[in-house]
Write a protein that holds these residues in place. Structure first.
Motif, PDB file in Angstrom:
ATOM      1  N   LYS A  89       0.840  -1.210   0.000  1.00 33.18           N
ATOM      2  CA  LYS A  89       0.000   0.000   0.000  1.00 33.18           C
ATOM      3  C   LYS A  89       0.872   1.256   0.000  1.00 33.18           C
ATOM      4  CE  LYS A  89      -4.169  -1.889   0.879  1.00 33.18           C
ATOM      5  NZ  LYS A  89      -5.354  -1.716   0.101  1.00 33.18           N
ATOM      6  N   PHE A  90       1.944   1.234   0.779  1.00 31.55           N
ATOM      7  CA  PHE A  90       2.817   2.401   0.850  1.00 31.55           C
ATOM      8  C   PHE A  90       3.502   2.653  -0.492  1.00 31.55           C
ATOM      9  CE2 PHE A  90       6.924   4.432   1.818  1.00 31.55           C
ATOM     10  CZ  PHE A  90       6.460   5.583   2.422  1.00 31.55           C
ATOM     11  N   ARG A  91       3.951   1.595  -1.138  1.00 34.16           N
ATOM     12  CA  ARG A  91       4.601   1.751  -2.448  1.00 34.16           C
ATOM     13  C   ARG A  91       3.626   2.313  -3.481  1.00 34.16           C
ATOM     14  NH1 ARG A  91       7.299  -3.750  -1.380  1.00 34.16           N
ATOM     15  NH2 ARG A  91       9.266  -3.108  -0.483  1.00 34.16           N
ATOM     16  N   ARG A  92       2.385   1.835  -3.482  1.00 35.22           N
ATOM     17  CA  ARG A  92       1.378   2.388  -4.406  1.00 35.22           C
ATOM     18  C   ARG A  92       1.112   3.850  -4.103  1.00 35.22           C
ATOM     19  NH1 ARG A  92      -0.627  -2.939  -4.008  1.00 35.22           N
ATOM     20  NH2 ARG A  92      -2.015  -2.445  -2.292  1.00 35.22           N
ATOM     21  N   PHE A  93       1.063   4.185  -2.812  1.00 34.13           N
ATOM     22  CA  PHE A  93       0.857   5.571  -2.415  1.00 34.13           C
ATOM     23  C   PHE A  93       2.000   6.452  -2.934  1.00 34.13           C
ATOM     24  CE2 PHE A  93       2.046   8.817   0.749  1.00 34.13           C
ATOM     25  CZ  PHE A  93       0.939   9.642   0.658  1.00 34.13           C
ATOM     26  N   GLN A  94       3.243   5.991  -2.768  1.00 30.51           N
ATOM     27  CA  GLN A  94       4.393   6.761  -3.236  1.00 30.51           C
ATOM     28  C   GLN A  94       4.378   6.914  -4.753  1.00 30.51           C
ATOM     29  OE1 GLN A  94       6.705   8.418  -1.525  1.00 30.51           O
ATOM     30  NE2 GLN A  94       5.780   7.852   0.423  1.00 30.51           N
ATOM     31  N   LYS A  95       3.990   5.858  -5.443  1.00 30.29           N
ATOM     32  CA  LYS A  95       3.946   5.913  -6.906  1.00 30.29           C
ATOM     33  C   LYS A  95       2.911   6.935  -7.373  1.00 30.29           C
ATOM     34  CE  LYS A  95       3.467   2.939 -10.948  1.00 30.29           C
ATOM     35  NZ  LYS A  95       3.182   1.584 -11.435  1.00 30.29           N
TER      36      LYS A  95
ATOM     37  N   LYS B 174       1.768   9.451  -5.662  1.00 30.78           N
ATOM     38  CA  LYS B 174       2.234  10.752  -5.242  1.00 30.78           C
ATOM     39  C   LYS B 174       3.265  11.311  -6.247  1.00 30.78           C
ATOM     40  CE  LYS B 174       4.538  12.898  -1.297  1.00 30.78           C
ATOM     41  NZ  LYS B 174       5.120  12.641   0.014  1.00 30.78           N
ATOM     42  N   LYS B 175       4.147  10.446  -6.711  1.00 28.98           N
ATOM     43  CA  LYS B 175       5.167  10.853  -7.667  1.00 28.98           C
ATOM     44  C   LYS B 175       4.542  11.217  -9.016  1.00 28.98           C
ATOM     45  CE  LYS B 175       9.458   9.255  -9.778  1.00 28.98           C
ATOM     46  NZ  LYS B 175      10.384   8.129  -9.914  1.00 28.98           N
TER      47      LYS B 175
END
Length: 69
Positions: free
Chosen positions: A56-62, A64-65
């Motif tokens: 979930k955090f990686r998807r959020f960062q992606k 966001k980027k």
């Protein structure tokens, strides 16, 4: 501000002038720090939960980027 009798010495949270310091100890924060959490890090449920949170955090960062400036 609490009142004290003239016979009491100033507490550790008070400056020599009688004014309280900005770094007063919060009793709720002390209670939180004392709480010990025992988590079995080798349990399969813990590993699944950690992987889900990381995904979930990686998807959020992606996202966001991609939506950034």
């Amino acid at each position: 501000m609490s009142e004290r009798s003239p016979h009491e010495s100033p507490s550790a949270a008070e400056a020599p002038g009688g004014q309280e310091e900005a770094k007063a100890i919060d009793p709720k924060k002390v209670e939180e720090e004392e709480e010990e959490i025992d988590i079995d890090l080798s349990a399969p449920e813990t590993e699944k939960a950690a992987l889900a949170i990381q995904g979930k955090f990686r998807r959020f960062q992606k996202r966001k980027k991609e939506s950034g400036p």
